[in-house]
Design a protein around this motif. Structure first.
Motif, PDB file in Angstrom:
ATOM      1  N   PRO A   1      -7.728 -10.123  -0.719  1.00 52.40           N
ATOM      2  CA  PRO A   1      -6.594  -9.325  -1.179  1.00 52.40           C
ATOM      3  C   PRO A   1      -7.072  -8.059  -1.891  1.00 52.40           C
ATOM      4  N   VAL A   2      -6.409  -6.965  -1.603  1.00 53.87           N
ATOM      5  CA  VAL A   2      -6.806  -5.644  -2.061  1.00 53.87           C
ATOM      6  C   VAL A   2      -6.162  -5.310  -3.405  1.00 53.87           C
ATOM      7  N   ASP A   3      -6.942  -4.717  -4.305  1.00 52.59           N
ATOM      8  CA  ASP A   3      -6.400  -4.117  -5.528  1.00 52.59           C
ATOM      9  C   ASP A   3      -5.906  -2.731  -5.100  1.00 52.59           C
TER      10      ASP A   3
ATOM     11  N   ILE B   1       0.843  -1.201   0.000  1.00 57.53           N
ATOM     12  CA  ILE B   1       0.000   0.000   0.000  1.00 57.53           C
ATOM     13  C   ILE B   1       0.875   1.248   0.000  1.00 57.53           C
ATOM     14  N   SER B   2       1.868   1.269   0.865  1.00 61.72           N
ATOM     15  CA  SER B   2       2.749   2.439   0.963  1.00 61.72           C
ATOM     16  C   SER B   2       3.466   2.717  -0.347  1.00 61.72           C
ATOM     17  N   ARG B   3       4.017   1.684  -0.966  1.00 63.92           N
ATOM     18  CA  ARG B   3       4.723   1.852  -2.248  1.00 63.92           C
ATOM     19  C   ARG B   3       3.782   2.367  -3.329  1.00 63.92           C
ATOM     20  N   ALA B   4       2.613   1.761  -3.413  1.00 65.56           N
ATOM     21  CA  ALA B   4       1.650   2.165  -4.444  1.00 65.56           C
ATOM     22  C   ALA B   4       1.210   3.610  -4.234  1.00 65.56           C
ATOM     23  N   PHE B   5       0.917   3.960  -3.001  1.00 65.87           N
ATOM     24  CA  PHE B   5       0.459   5.320  -2.727  1.00 65.87           C
ATOM     25  C   PHE B   5       1.555   6.334  -3.030  1.00 65.87           C
ATOM     26  N   ARG B   6       2.805   6.000  -2.708  1.00 69.80           N
ATOM     27  CA  ARG B   6       3.911   6.901  -3.051  1.00 69.80           C
ATOM     28  C   ARG B   6       4.038   7.041  -4.565  1.00 69.80           C
ATOM     29  N   SER B   7       3.817   5.942  -5.291  1.00 70.20           N
ATOM     30  CA  SER B   7       3.902   6.013  -6.754  1.00 70.20           C
ATOM     31  C   SER B   7       2.791   6.878  -7.338  1.00 70.20           C
ATOM     32  N   PHE B   8       1.695   7.035  -6.588  1.00 71.38           N
ATOM     33  CA  PHE B   8       0.593   7.915  -6.993  1.00 71.38           C
ATOM     34  C   PHE B   8       0.774   9.330  -6.442  1.00 71.38           C
TER      35      PHE B   8
ATOM     36  N   ALA C   1      -6.404   0.355  -7.470  1.00 78.81           N
ATOM     37  CA  ALA C   1      -7.799   0.797  -7.514  1.00 78.81           C
ATOM     38  C   ALA C   1      -8.178   1.498  -6.217  1.00 78.81           C
ATOM     39  N   MET C   2      -7.680   0.992  -5.096  1.00 82.70           N
ATOM     40  CA  MET C   2      -7.968   1.618  -3.807  1.00 82.70           C
ATOM     41  C   MET C   2      -7.363   3.025  -3.758  1.00 82.70           C
ATOM     42  N   ALA C   3      -6.151   3.186  -4.259  1.00 84.97           N
ATOM     43  CA  ALA C   3      -5.506   4.507  -4.278  1.00 84.97           C
ATOM     44  C   ALA C   3      -6.305   5.487  -5.126  1.00 84.97           C
ATOM     45  N   ARG C   4      -6.753   5.036  -6.286  1.00 83.59           N
ATOM     46  CA  ARG C   4      -7.567   5.913  -7.148  1.00 83.59           C
ATOM     47  C   ARG C   4      -8.886   6.263  -6.462  1.00 83.59           C
ATOM     48  N   GLY C   5      -9.505   5.276  -5.808  1.00 80.94           N
ATOM     49  CA  GLY C   5     -10.770   5.519  -5.112  1.00 80.94           C
ATOM     50  C   GLY C   5     -10.613   6.510  -3.972  1.00 80.94           C
ATOM     51  N   LEU C   6      -9.560   6.353  -3.182  1.00 78.40           N
ATOM     52  CA  LEU C   6      -9.325   7.284  -2.084  1.00 78.40           C
ATOM     53  C   LEU C   6      -9.004   8.677  -2.632  1.00 78.40           C
ATOM     54  N   GLY C   7      -8.246   8.742  -3.722  1.00 77.48           N
ATOM     55  CA  GLY C   7      -7.971  10.028  -4.353  1.00 77.48           C
ATOM     56  C   GLY C   7      -9.256  10.723  -4.772  1.00 77.48           C
ATOM     57  N   GLY C   8     -10.201   9.955  -5.288  1.00 83.07           N
ATOM     58  CA  GLY C   8     -11.499  10.512  -5.672  1.00 83.07           C
ATOM     59  C   GLY C   8     -12.288  11.022  -4.481  1.00 83.07           C
ATOM     60  N   LEU C   9     -12.252  10.296  -3.377  1.00 80.61           N
ATOM     61  CA  LEU C   9     -12.932  10.738  -2.157  1.00 80.61           C
ATOM     62  C   LEU C   9     -12.346  12.053  -1.655  1.00 80.61           C
ATOM     63  N   ILE C  10     -11.021  12.148  -1.685  1.00 83.00           N
ATOM     64  CA  ILE C  10     -10.350  13.363  -1.214  1.00 83.00           C
ATOM     65  C   ILE C  10     -10.688  14.536  -2.122  1.00 83.00           C
TER      66      ILE C  10
END
Length: 133
Positions: free
Chosen positions: A114-116, A31-38, A119-128
């Protein structure tokens, strides 16, 4: 204007500070790596309630959060309540059914393991983004 839209799509969490609370080491790392990449700055990851609350009380800004529902048999709801009181968007991750979610949080997006992560990063970005409009 188009380039701003494209950059927001390719880095939906750019400039955002995201709290990651997850007690499974490899998932927390993914999660941390993916979020940093975003484009996000990651607060944590932490795997204990006390550490998550410490981050919330350190005076820094949190723009969003990913919360594992069950941390070593301790439910994350006190952290979720504080985030909600601050109007900070968050999502839950869990290996359990939605039944394990307290009724007051049935409106929160739930990502089953298991989490995608992308997709979760994009979804949270949309919420923010929708919260700040």
């Amino acid at each position: 204007m188009v380039s701003a839209t494209l950059s927001r799509e390719s880095a939906p969490l750019s400039g955002r500070r995201i709290l990651v609370v997850e007690d499974e080491y490899f998932l927390a790392d993914d999660i941390s790596r993916a979020f940093r990449s975003f484009g996000a700055e990651v607060a944590g990851p932490v795997g204990e309630m006390e550490d998550a609350l410490r981050i919330l009380h350190d005076g820094s800004i949190i723009d969003g959060a990913v919360l594992d529902v069950n941390l070593r048999n301790e439910m994350i709801f006190p952290v979720a309540q504080e985030l909600r009181a601050r109007h900070v968007p968050f999502v839950f991750t869990t290996g359990y059914d939605k039944v394990s979610i307290a009724p007051e949080f049935h409106d929160v997006v739930l990502w089953e393991k298991p989490v995608d992560v992308a997709a979760m990063a994009r979804g949270l970005g949309g919420l923010i983004s929708s919260r700040q409009m």
